[in-house]
Write an enzyme that holds these catalytic residues in place. Structure first.
Site, PDB file in Angstrom:
ATOM      1  N   HIS A  11       0.834  -1.210   0.000  1.00 11.41           N
ATOM      2  CA  HIS A  11       0.000   0.000   0.000  1.00 11.41           C
ATOM      3  C   HIS A  11       0.868   1.260   0.000  1.00 11.41           C
ATOM      4  O   HIS A  11       1.240   1.777   1.051  1.00 11.41           O
ATOM      5  CB  HIS A  11      -0.902  -0.021   1.237  1.00 11.41           C
ATOM      6  CG  HIS A  11      -1.937   1.053   1.282  1.00 11.41           C
ATOM      7  ND1 HIS A  11      -2.891   1.127   2.271  1.00 11.41           N
ATOM      8  CD2 HIS A  11      -2.183   2.111   0.472  1.00 11.41           C
ATOM      9  CE1 HIS A  11      -3.657   2.176   2.073  1.00 11.41           C
ATOM     10  NE2 HIS A  11      -3.253   2.791   0.993  1.00 11.41           N
TER      11      HIS A  11
ATOM     12  N   ARG B 284       2.904  11.555   9.042  1.00 16.70           N
ATOM     13  CA  ARG B 284       4.323  11.620   8.683  1.00 16.70           C
ATOM     14  C   ARG B 284       5.260  11.846   9.864  1.00 16.70           C
ATOM     15  O   ARG B 284       6.467  11.777   9.727  1.00 16.70           O
ATOM     16  CB  ARG B 284       4.524  12.720   7.623  1.00 16.70           C
ATOM     17  CG  ARG B 284       3.617  12.465   6.425  1.00 16.70           C
ATOM     18  CD  ARG B 284       3.830  13.382   5.249  1.00 16.70           C
ATOM     19  NE  ARG B 284       2.891  13.012   4.181  1.00 16.70           N
ATOM     20  CZ  ARG B 284       2.989  13.396   2.925  1.00 16.70           C
ATOM     21  NH1 ARG B 284       3.989  14.171   2.541  1.00 16.70           N
ATOM     22  NH2 ARG B 284       2.104  13.021   2.027  1.00 16.70           N
TER      23      ARG B 284
ATOM     24  N   GLU C 167       1.578   2.510   3.840  1.00 16.78           N
ATOM     25  CA  GLU C 167       1.004   3.694   3.200  1.00 16.78           C
ATOM     26  C   GLU C 167       1.947   4.880   3.283  1.00 16.78           C
ATOM     27  O   GLU C 167       1.516   6.031   3.336  1.00 16.78           O
ATOM     28  CB  GLU C 167      -0.375   4.044   3.785  1.00 16.78           C
ATOM     29  CG  GLU C 167      -1.212   4.882   2.833  1.00 16.78           C
ATOM     30  CD  GLU C 167      -2.625   5.169   3.311  1.00 16.78           C
ATOM     31  OE1 GLU C 167      -2.995   4.754   4.410  1.00 16.78           O
ATOM     32  OE2 GLU C 167      -3.376   5.801   2.550  1.00 16.78           O
TER      33      GLU C 167
ATOM     34  N   HIS D 176     -10.448   1.359  -1.717  1.00 16.28           N
ATOM     35  CA  HIS D 176      -9.889   2.559  -1.099  1.00 16.28           C
ATOM     36  C   HIS D 176     -10.708   3.768  -1.540  1.00 16.28           C
ATOM     37  O   HIS D 176     -10.746   4.097  -2.717  1.00 16.28           O
ATOM     38  CB  HIS D 176      -8.428   2.722  -1.538  1.00 16.28           C
ATOM     39  CG  HIS D 176      -7.605   3.618  -0.648  1.00 16.28           C
ATOM     40  ND1 HIS D 176      -7.994   4.886  -0.281  1.00 16.28           N
ATOM     41  CD2 HIS D 176      -6.405   3.416  -0.038  1.00 16.28           C
ATOM     42  CE1 HIS D 176      -7.067   5.413   0.510  1.00 16.28           C
ATOM     43  NE2 HIS D 176      -6.099   4.548   0.684  1.00 16.28           N
TER      44      HIS D 176
ATOM     45  N   ALA E  57      -4.439   8.387  -3.453  1.00 17.35           N
ATOM     46  CA  ALA E  57      -5.825   7.906  -3.345  1.00 17.35           C
ATOM     47  C   ALA E  57      -6.804   9.070  -3.242  1.00 17.35           C
ATOM     48  O   ALA E  57      -7.815   9.116  -3.949  1.00 17.35           O
ATOM     49  CB  ALA E  57      -5.958   6.975  -2.142  1.00 17.35           C
TER      50      ALA E  57
END
Lengths: 352, 352
Positions: free
Chosen positions: B6, B294, B288, B182, B72
């Site tokens: 992912h 982050r 991801e 998704h 996405a």
């Protein structure tokens, strides 16, 4: 004292549902109203419904008191207009008041609010504040259910942190009652009710709260997220990281003075995560019986919603934390509950 | 081999986003089209974006290969019309193909689909099947992203189990490629994207699958639910009980031959629950990165999305299960991935 903070009157006599069907049909057909006086339910019917239902399970499981509200899915705020919602809320709340007066040691009342979607939203928030005042002031209610999606499955309203909701929050703060944030039904075929919309509502609202400063405006406002907080504790790291990314304060500081999670998580592993991740001061025992899931778990021999048996089996919870989760927190989050309990104890004393 | 199933191209050169803005604006203003030829991105820019971004983190963390798809949220299927979505999908997918051809050992391509909401839905499903065929047949893609809410936050489409989606499933089965389910962006103020809509999409779709017999019609169809399956593993008991209540087969039998969960859960407690509750054969390693979160977790010293470090620290996963989760399952769920890896190894051999 073991307090279940999340129970709905899912076993209400059929006359209630039939009255509601007539109310909806009459409005949809001709805009007509159906009088609440047309609903007749005898005390014996209420006693039967409770004694064969929630009270029986309370006794079997060893819980003492349930915070009792109308069926959540049945609130269905999208039907009709603001008047429809107001009359239905009063009918539902009056019935809850009767149940709790019949069993004052076992049930304490939590009200639904006359919310409405769309253009009626702002007016319905003011009507909700008024109905809350009626329920708390006249009928001894200790909390309310707040639906974050009065469109019932399409999320057409602004977030709960929008100022449109402030008149309700002002009233909640004034009366010192919390809200359980609980969606109603889903009329969206893509999002089933009890196993999708319910959990998604909890998750969406938690994120609304993360993004706002609502609790700066209302430092004593208290909100309970049911169903173990939807996806939130399982994704606690995601929320912690998101807050850091955005330079926001930690979740503990930003939210945990005001936000609480119930224990309606129907397996031990999930409850272990909940009680491990979320501070004990923020977890309130709940089962939502008789509710979304009614079977016995063949793996444990207990009903899936017998969360007490599952919590009892988690050894890592300290006695102090267990006391807080099982009842202490509920007395703190619902301060009028203690007043109500004391009042009924005094009444019993006086009657002796 | 550690395979991250992912990853999105969240670090794409800014020219991509600017082209997309022009595409949306031109259509909204006058229904005009912007040619894909107007987008110029040099290989060096792609190399830089990857080498300073995803590849750097792959090396730091010790992962080998990422299944790589367009951003996405940026799929944003509600904009424009079917043609808008088709052209944008091709532009995005062609760029992903270039990245994966530049770094064939490190990235394998997964495509977005030209979905559209509303009246365009059925046609867009057929266009999606065609774009999938192009990507797999001509460009070596190994999977696709399937958006269960092309309205981007309002859930206006039927469930993914509706027959309207069958032409796509037929093509997926024919090509033997899975889909990661998704959602894209949320344009709904009440439901934030990465921390609400994403998780709610996973949860809603799992329940759609529980309620249907999709996998009776498509026994080899494979769907991956990202973000650890939203709320699902945390509420596994709720779903088990609901299936029992309804007289449906157990989840293992009804769903786990076809449904997989990724490990995008950003704290150890959540990953422990996931790997404890869901059979190892149904869990696919994923981070991801570089994505929704982050920051570095001050409690662990690792980034929140460094799920490998967190999984490594979970001692209860057996070596066999760890091998399956870290890469074996991905090779099974994405059979074209092994072909692609073998193909590139042969090319390298031949070049020596």
């Amino acid at each position: 004292m073991i307090i279940d903070c999340h129970g709905h009157f899912t076993t209400a006599p059929p006359a209630l549902g039939k009255w509601r069907e007539r109310q909806i049909a009459a409005f949809e057909e001709s805009g007509a109203r159906v009088s609440p006086d047309e609903l007749r339910i005898h005390d014996d019917e209420l006693r039967d419904a409770i004694e064969q239902g929630q009270l029986k399970l309370q006794r079997e499981r060893g819980t003492d008191l349930t915070l009792f509200s109308p069926g959540a899915g049945k609130m269905a705020h999208h039907y009709g207009d603001a008047e429809t919602s107001l009359v239905w809320s009063r009918v539902s709340n009056d019935l809850i008041a009767r149940v709790c007066d019949l069993f004052p040691d076992r049930f304490a009342p939590v009200c639904q609010l006359p919310q409405s979607p769309g253009a009626a939203l702002a007016g319905s928030v003011r009507a909700s504040a008024a109905e809350l005042e009626r329920c708390v002031g006249e009928l001894g209610f200790v909390g309310c259910l707040l639906n974050p999606d009065p469109s019932d499955g399409y999320w057409q309203a602004p977030p709960l942190t929008d100022r449109v909701y402030y008149p309700l929050y002002e009233k909640m703060v004034e009366l010192d009652v919390p809200a359980m944030v609980h969606v109603a039904m889903s009329r969206n075929d893509a999002v089933q009710g009890t196993c999708a919309h319910y959990l998604n509502g909890d998750t969406a609202v938690f994120m609304q709260l993360c993004e706002s400063d609502l609790f700066r405006d209302f430092p004593t406002l208290r909100l309970i997220l049911p169903h173990g907080g939807g996806a939130v504790p399982y994704h606690w790291g995601r929320y912690r990281g998101m807050m850091l990314d955005r330079g926001r304060p930690p979740l503990e500081e930003a939210l945990l003075g005001n936000v609480f999670f119930d224990t309606c998580v129907y397996h031990r592993r999930g409850l272990e995560l909940l009680t491990d991740v979320i501070p004990a001061a923020n977890v309130l025992f709940a089962s939502e019986m008789i509710g979304a899931v009614r079977s016995v778990d063949p793996e444990t021999g207990h009903r899936f919603d017998d969360t007490l048996a599952q919590l009892d089996a988690i050894g890592s919870i300290t006695p102090e934390d267990r006391g807080a989760i099982y009842g202490g927190n509920a007395l703190r989050v619902f301060p009028r509950l203690r007043d109500r309990i004391n009042h009924h104890e005094q009444q019993r004393e006086a009657a002796r």
